[in-house]
Scaffold this active site. Structure first.
Site, PDB file in Angstrom:
ATOM      1  CB  SER A   1      52.769 -28.357  24.041  1.00  0.00           C
ATOM      2  OG  SER A   1      51.588 -28.455  23.251  1.00  0.00           O
ATOM      3  CG  ASN A   2      50.137 -34.568  25.294  1.00  0.00           C
ATOM      4  OD1 ASN A   2      49.630 -35.018  24.271  1.00  0.00           O
ATOM      5  ND2 ASN A   2      49.888 -35.096  26.480  1.00  0.00           N
ATOM      6  CD1 TRP A   3      47.270 -26.300  25.736  1.00  0.00           C
ATOM      7  CD2 TRP A   3      46.161 -26.746  23.854  1.00  0.00           C
ATOM      8  NE1 TRP A   3      46.119 -25.551  25.731  1.00  0.00           N
ATOM      9  CE2 TRP A   3      45.424 -25.810  24.598  1.00  0.00           C
ATOM     10  CE3 TRP A   3      45.641 -27.188  22.631  1.00  0.00           C
ATOM     11  CZ2 TRP A   3      44.207 -25.296  24.151  1.00  0.00           C
ATOM     12  CZ3 TRP A   3      44.434 -26.686  22.187  1.00  0.00           C
ATOM     13  CH2 TRP A   3      43.734 -25.749  22.946  1.00  0.00           C
TER      14      TRP A   3
ATOM     15  CG  HIS B   1      51.425 -34.747  20.355  1.00  0.00           C
ATOM     16  ND1 HIS B   1      51.699 -36.020  19.911  1.00  0.00           N
ATOM     17  CD2 HIS B   1      50.259 -34.834  21.033  1.00  0.00           C
ATOM     18  CE1 HIS B   1      50.741 -36.840  20.309  1.00  0.00           C
ATOM     19  NE2 HIS B   1      49.841 -36.134  21.004  1.00  0.00           N
TER      20      HIS B   1
END
Length: 288
Positions: free
Chosen positions: A242-244, A28
């Protein structure tokens, strides 16, 4: 179209302390590219976040594969996500897009050839398609073998349970269940989550612990127990992201990506971490 400032977020730093297995996948991230403006209904874009920026993070973490997820900012315009997917390449990248009523069959075919394997359902403010539109999206993607990536307030899981149970394709319960006020791991709503997983087509993504935790890093002790319970119950259905680049987070609270990855050390043993980072994403996204 206004110019979007370049990335100023921290990208590099110490490596994670866990041993990251070969083929590990970040399931992600989002990209924000020059030439692609936020769309009506979506949040504004504060800074660019390019595949080159993420490559620095990826090398730091020792990851090899990535899933680029359509940002809410772009609503139904998948252009930036597709451009990011082309830049990285289908050998190591997959994509999740928004499928709307105007998405053509030709576009779905093009997306699939480029590595798209999912459609995003975002049942929170700013989302392009909510759970009320999920059945229509499922009908469009079923023939392609895609999954649904579904995000909602986990406190409302019972309200959404009938729609989720009616879903025939694989779907991801996103962002660690996204309990917008943290609940205990033995909460009845977590029981519901496990029962959905036991039906055989639900996956659970560990991501965004910092978005819902009230106690914060490094342990996210009010949210992480939910992830630990799901891992213990169904390790074969868990993935990690990570949702970076962590949009919407104040700079003072910006999470350390290595810490987010190291949280897995407190949730699972080495063999299970390999399952979460390598084997499960390979099965869901078709990585060789």
């Amino acid at each position: 179209m206004r110019d979007i400032p370049v990335n100023t977020r921290p990208l590099d730093g110490p490596a994670p302390r866990i041993d990251v297995p070969e083929g590990a996948t970040d399931c992600h991230i989002h990209v924000y590219l020059e030439g692609y403006a936020s769309q009506p209904g979506g949040p504004p874009i504060a800074e660019l976040a390019t595949p080159d920026d993420y490559a620095v993070v990826q090398r730091r973490l020792g990851l090899e594969r990535v899933v680029i997820t359509q940002s809410n900012a772009y609503q139904f315009d998948n252009g930036a996500t597709i451009a990011g997917l082309k830049a990285v390449g289908a050998e190591t990248a997959r994509g999740v897009v928004v499928v709307g009523p105007d998405t053509t069959d030709a576009e779905l075919a093009e997306y699939h050839a480029l590595g798209v394997r999912g459609a995003r359902i975002m049942n929170l403010p700013g989302g392009a398609v909510g759970i009320d539109g999920m059945a229509e999206v499922e009908a469009r993607i079923r023939g392609w073998g895609w999954h649904l990536m579904v995000q909602f307030d986990g406190r409302e899981i019972e309200r959404h349970r009938p729609a989720l149970e009616a879903t025939q394709v694989d779907y991801i319960i996103d962002h660690t269940g996204k309990f917008l006020a943290p609940v205990s791991a033995d909460d009845p709503r977590v029981d519901t989550l496990l029962r959905l997983i036991d039906r055989g087509n639900a996956w659970f993504k560990i991501a965004g612990l910092y978005e819902t935790s009230r106690v914060g890093a490094p342990d996210f002790a009010d949210v992480a127990p939910i992830a630990r319970r799901v891992i213990a119950h169904a390790p074969e259905r868990v993935i990690w992201g990570s949702n970076w680049p962590h949009v919407g987070v104040a700079r003072a609270d910006y999470p350390d990506d290595a810490v987010l990855l190291d949280n897995l050390a407190d949730m699972a043993d080495e063999a299970t971490r390999r399952r979460i980072l390598v084997d499960n994403p390979a099965a869901l996204y078709g990585f060789a």
